[in-house]
Design a protein around this motif. Structure first.
Motif, PDB file in Angstrom:
ATOM      1  N   ILE A  78       7.105  16.653 -12.292  1.00 56.94           N
ATOM      2  CA  ILE A  78       7.395  17.263 -13.594  1.00 56.94           C
ATOM      3  C   ILE A  78       7.318  18.779 -13.516  1.00 56.94           C
ATOM      4  O   ILE A  78       8.163  19.506 -14.062  1.00 56.94           O
ATOM      5  CB  ILE A  78       6.418  16.720 -14.654  1.00 56.94           C
ATOM      6  N   GLN A  79       6.294  19.297 -12.830  1.00 58.44           N
ATOM      7  CA  GLN A  79       6.091  20.734 -12.757  1.00 58.44           C
ATOM      8  C   GLN A  79       7.165  21.447 -11.950  1.00 58.44           C
ATOM      9  O   GLN A  79       7.311  22.666 -12.057  1.00 58.44           O
ATOM     10  CB  GLN A  79       4.711  21.022 -12.162  1.00 58.44           C
ATOM     11  N   HIS A  80       7.920  20.717 -11.123  1.00 59.34           N
ATOM     12  CA  HIS A  80       8.963  21.340 -10.313  1.00 59.34           C
ATOM     13  C   HIS A  80      10.361  20.982 -10.803  1.00 59.34           C
ATOM     14  O   HIS A  80      11.353  21.348 -10.152  1.00 59.34           O
ATOM     15  CB  HIS A  80       8.822  20.917  -8.847  1.00 59.34           C
ATOM     16  N   SER A  81      10.467  20.286 -11.916  1.00 58.28           N
ATOM     17  CA  SER A  81      11.780  19.872 -12.419  1.00 58.28           C
ATOM     18  C   SER A  81      12.261  20.834 -13.498  1.00 58.28           C
ATOM     19  O   SER A  81      11.481  21.242 -14.378  1.00 58.28           O
ATOM     20  CB  SER A  81      11.706  18.449 -12.990  1.00 58.28           C
ATOM     21  N   PRO A  82      13.507  21.194 -13.481  1.00 58.56           N
ATOM     22  CA  PRO A  82      14.049  22.062 -14.537  1.00 58.56           C
ATOM     23  C   PRO A  82      14.186  21.306 -15.851  1.00 58.56           C
ATOM     24  O   PRO A  82      14.245  20.070 -15.877  1.00 58.56           O
ATOM     25  CB  PRO A  82      15.421  22.464 -13.981  1.00 58.56           C
ATOM     26  N   ALA A  83      14.218  22.037 -16.946  1.00 64.82           N
ATOM     27  CA  ALA A  83      14.361  21.421 -18.279  1.00 64.82           C
ATOM     28  C   ALA A  83      15.666  20.638 -18.343  1.00 64.82           C
ATOM     29  O   ALA A  83      16.716  21.079 -17.853  1.00 64.82           O
ATOM     30  CB  ALA A  83      14.327  22.492 -19.357  1.00 64.82           C
ATOM     31  N   GLY A  84      15.589  19.464 -18.948  1.00 64.39           N
ATOM     32  CA  GLY A  84      16.767  18.626 -19.094  1.00 64.39           C
ATOM     33  C   GLY A  84      17.022  17.695 -17.931  1.00 64.39           C
ATOM     34  O   GLY A  84      17.944  16.879 -17.994  1.00 64.39           O
ATOM     35  N   SER A  85      16.230  17.791 -16.857  1.00 62.57           N
ATOM     36  CA  SER A  85      16.426  16.920 -15.700  1.00 62.57           C
ATOM     37  C   SER A  85      15.615  15.632 -15.860  1.00 62.57           C
ATOM     38  O   SER A  85      14.843  15.469 -16.802  1.00 62.57           O
ATOM     39  CB  SER A  85      16.016  17.647 -14.408  1.00 62.57           C
ATOM     40  N   VAL A  86      15.794  14.724 -14.895  1.00 63.63           N
ATOM     41  CA  VAL A  86      15.147  13.415 -14.937  1.00 63.63           C
ATOM     42  C   VAL A  86      14.218  13.260 -13.735  1.00 63.63           C
ATOM     43  O   VAL A  86      14.580  13.613 -12.614  1.00 63.63           O
ATOM     44  CB  VAL A  86      16.187  12.278 -14.925  1.00 63.63           C
ATOM     45  N   VAL A  87      13.027  12.751 -14.002  1.00 66.59           N
ATOM     46  CA  VAL A  87      12.100  12.346 -12.939  1.00 66.59           C
ATOM     47  C   VAL A  87      12.039  10.828 -12.964  1.00 66.59           C
ATOM     48  O   VAL A  87      11.674  10.228 -13.981  1.00 66.59           O
ATOM     49  CB  VAL A  87      10.701  12.948 -13.144  1.00 66.59           C
ATOM     50  N   ARG A 137      11.042  10.561  -7.626  1.00 62.56           N
ATOM     51  CA  ARG A 137      12.125  11.504  -7.291  1.00 62.56           C
ATOM     52  C   ARG A 137      12.310  12.503  -8.430  1.00 62.56           C
ATOM     53  O   ARG A 137      12.345  12.136  -9.602  1.00 62.56           O
ATOM     54  CB  ARG A 137      13.420  10.726  -7.063  1.00 62.56           C
ATOM     55  N   ASP A 138      12.365  13.795  -8.057  1.00 62.84           N
ATOM     56  CA  ASP A 138      12.674  14.834  -9.044  1.00 62.84           C
ATOM     57  C   ASP A 138      13.982  15.501  -8.655  1.00 62.84           C
ATOM     58  O   ASP A 138      14.522  15.255  -7.570  1.00 62.84           O
ATOM     59  CB  ASP A 138      11.538  15.853  -9.131  1.00 62.84           C
ATOM     60  N   HIS A 139      14.500  16.348  -9.547  1.00 59.97           N
ATOM     61  CA  HIS A 139      15.757  17.072  -9.315  1.00 59.97           C
ATOM     62  C   HIS A 139      15.519  18.567  -9.389  1.00 59.97           C
ATOM     63  O   HIS A 139      16.346  19.318  -9.899  1.00 59.97           O
ATOM     64  CB  HIS A 139      16.824  16.634 -10.327  1.00 59.97           C
ATOM     65  N   GLY A 140      14.386  19.003  -8.856  1.00 51.61           N
ATOM     66  CA  GLY A 140      14.039  20.415  -8.864  1.00 51.61           C
ATOM     67  C   GLY A 140      14.653  21.176  -7.707  1.00 51.61           C
ATOM     68  O   GLY A 140      15.557  20.679  -7.014  1.00 51.61           O
ATOM     69  N   PRO A 141      14.136  22.381  -7.431  1.00 55.17           N
ATOM     70  CA  PRO A 141      14.696  23.220  -6.362  1.00 55.17           C
ATOM     71  C   PRO A 141      14.391  22.679  -4.966  1.00 55.17           C
ATOM     72  O   PRO A 141      15.022  23.104  -3.992  1.00 55.17           O
ATOM     73  CB  PRO A 141      14.016  24.574  -6.591  1.00 55.17           C
ATOM     74  N   GLY A 142      13.409  21.783  -4.845  1.00 58.52           N
ATOM     75  CA  GLY A 142      13.084  21.228  -3.534  1.00 58.52           C
ATOM     76  C   GLY A 142      12.360  22.216  -2.640  1.00 58.52           C
ATOM     77  O   GLY A 142      11.870  23.255  -3.088  1.00 58.52           O
ATOM     78  N   VAL A 143      12.297  21.906  -1.375  1.00 61.88           N
ATOM     79  CA  VAL A 143      11.621  22.765  -0.398  1.00 61.88           C
ATOM     80  C   VAL A 143      12.484  22.846   0.849  1.00 61.88           C
ATOM     81  O   VAL A 143      13.362  22.009   1.081  1.00 61.88           O
ATOM     82  CB  VAL A 143      10.226  22.211  -0.035  1.00 61.88           C
ATOM     83  N   ASN A 144      12.216  23.867   1.677  1.00 62.13           N
ATOM     84  CA  ASN A 144      12.920  23.969   2.954  1.00 62.13           C
ATOM     85  C   ASN A 144      12.145  23.186   4.024  1.00 62.13           C
ATOM     86  O   ASN A 144      11.079  22.613   3.753  1.00 62.13           O
ATOM     87  CB  ASN A 144      13.107  25.432   3.364  1.00 62.13           C
ATOM     88  N   ASP A 145      12.665  23.192   5.248  1.00 54.03           N
ATOM     89  CA  ASP A 145      12.052  22.396   6.319  1.00 54.03           C
ATOM     90  C   ASP A 145      10.635  22.859   6.625  1.00 54.03           C
ATOM     91  O   ASP A 145       9.748  22.039   6.895  1.00 54.03           O
ATOM     92  CB  ASP A 145      12.913  22.474   7.584  1.00 54.03           C
TER      93      ASP A 145
END
Length: 420
Positions: free
Chosen positions: A334-343, A355-363
């Motif tokens: 939730i803390q890494h998901s943008p407004a309006g997205s789905v967790v 699963r979230d739809h946030g910015p994610g992370v690099n390797d």
């Protein structure tokens, strides 16, 4: 090499041969030697065929010949005085050839007889170096191969039997983890030579367990002792007039309180004795977590979606620890998901996927996710960076697997259960 060069071994064999043949002499009714037993007669042809190389004869006490090989007269020296009728070896020359002989006294019916054998140097070399030694060499080689195979099999069985306790010890040592530091390596059945090593390892485990317990107790005690002062400070701040400074202090106190609470949870999650395993329905706990965090999701304008791909999933687990694990995973999403997205939370027959739809992370960041006090730059709250670490500790205590994967977009956590 010296023995072979001077024919010592061959001459010793000649003396042994005459002693062996002496027991096989046949006598007539008067007790006079007339031949040999059948097993010796079968090879007496050799003395006639190689007449200038070998011969035998039997003499009486006066030195008179009573029996000899067919060509013996041409081999034995004419000077009978040169032959000593005593047990032992002797040499003489015949036609420029060195002859080696041996005498063996034989007593029969009160009379004494002397059996003599002779053979030339070259004949003995032929028999020993070109016939006997190769056969002996082949026999020794064959015996060595058989001995090597037998020894190899024996060594394999012995080593396997001896090292079996060491294999068992290695397997026991591989199972020791921070959650089983009370386990000790078995000493029973261990070879005496390995017992000191096993005892030393067990003593090292005792020291390690003691240090780990002290560290965990200190962490829990410190966090617990900080809770009360922080609660008092927060209460005093809330009674102060509503100012910007007051709000900042309250923010700092809330941050410290959350860190203290997370430290307590981490200390509890790292200690297996704190877990109480019972049968729980994972699908029901997942639903409780989603309902618990619904208000937080609404504040962040994030939609929570729970998908049950199985009616129920019963596992042996600590109910509170499983609730904390799923809550931390969902809070992190939730803390890494943008407004309006789905967790999304999907419950399968062997796993739960968040699963979230946030910015994610690099390797590089993917490898840091479960480290203590690590926080992503995209995180919107002021967490302590211990949430995912607590999740990992709980999963390890239950022998579960927790894996993070990059998605496009966002991040996915899969919690796989052991269904043995």
């Amino acid at each position: 090499m010296m023995v072979l060069q001077d024919n010592t071994l061959a001459r010793m064999d000649l003396a042994d041969a005459v002693a062996g043949i002496a027991d096989d002499i046949r006598y007539d009714d008067n007790g006079t030697p007339i031949g040999f037993a059948a097993k010796v007669e079968d090879v007496t042809w050799l003395f006639d065929s190689v007449s200038h190389e070998t011969a035998y004869r039997i003499l009486d006490e006066a030195g008179n010949v009573v029996l000899q090989s067919g060509t013996g007269k041409s081999v034995w020296p004419e000077n009978e005085a040169s032959l000593n009728l005593t047990r032992g070896r002797f040499d003489f020359e015949y036609d420029g050839i060195t002859m080696h002989g041996a005498t063996e006294p034989v007593i029969h019916n009160g009379k004494i007889w002397y059996l003599q054998l002779t053979a030339s140097t070259r004949f003995m070399e032929l028999m020993h170096r070109h016939i006997a030694l190769p056969l002996v060499g082949a026999g020794v080689t064959l015996f060595s191969v058989v001995l090597l195979l037998a020894f190899g099999l024996f060594a394999y069985i012995t080593l396997r039997y001896t090292l079996r306790p060491l294999k068992d010890i290695s397997q026991s040592a591989s199972t020791i983890s921070p959650y089983s530091l009370d386990v000790r390596l078995p000493v029973k059945g261990v070879p005496t030579e390995l017992t000191p090593l096993v005892n030393s390892f067990n003593q090292a485990l005792e020291r390690l367990e003691y240090g780990y317990r002290v560290q965990q107790e200190f962490l829990a005690t410190a966090a617990h002792e900080l809770k009360t002062p922080l609660a008092l400070i927060r209460a005093q701040l809330e009674l102060m007039p509503d100012t910007e400074q007051r709000n900042w202090l309250l923010h700092d106190v809330r941050y410290m309180s959350r860190q203290v609470q997370q430290l307590l949870l981490l200390a509890e999650a790292s200690e297996r004795l704190n877990y109480k395993f019972i049968k729980v329905d994972v699908t029901e706990i997942a639903a409780e977590v989603v309902a618990y965090l619904q208000r937080m999701a609404d504040n962040e304008q994030v939609k929570l979606r729970l998908e049950r791909h199985i009616a129920s999933l019963i596992l042996q687990a600590d109910k509170g620890a499983l609730f904390t694990l799923l809550k931390n995973l969902l809070e992190n999403a939730i803390q890494h998901s943008p407004a309006g997205s789905v967790v999304s939370v999907d419950v399968f027959s062997d796993s739960i996927v968040v699963r979230d739809h946030g910015p994610g992370v690099n390797d590089a960041q993917l490898l840091q996710l479960f480290k203590r006090f690590w926080r992503s730059e995209q995180r919107r709250d002021s967490g302590a960076g211990l949430g995912l670490t607590i999740c990992r500790e709980i999963a390890l205590a239950h022998e579960w697997s927790l894996i993070a994967s990059k998605m496009e977009p966002g991040l996915q956590f899969r919690l796989s259960f052991s269904l043995d």
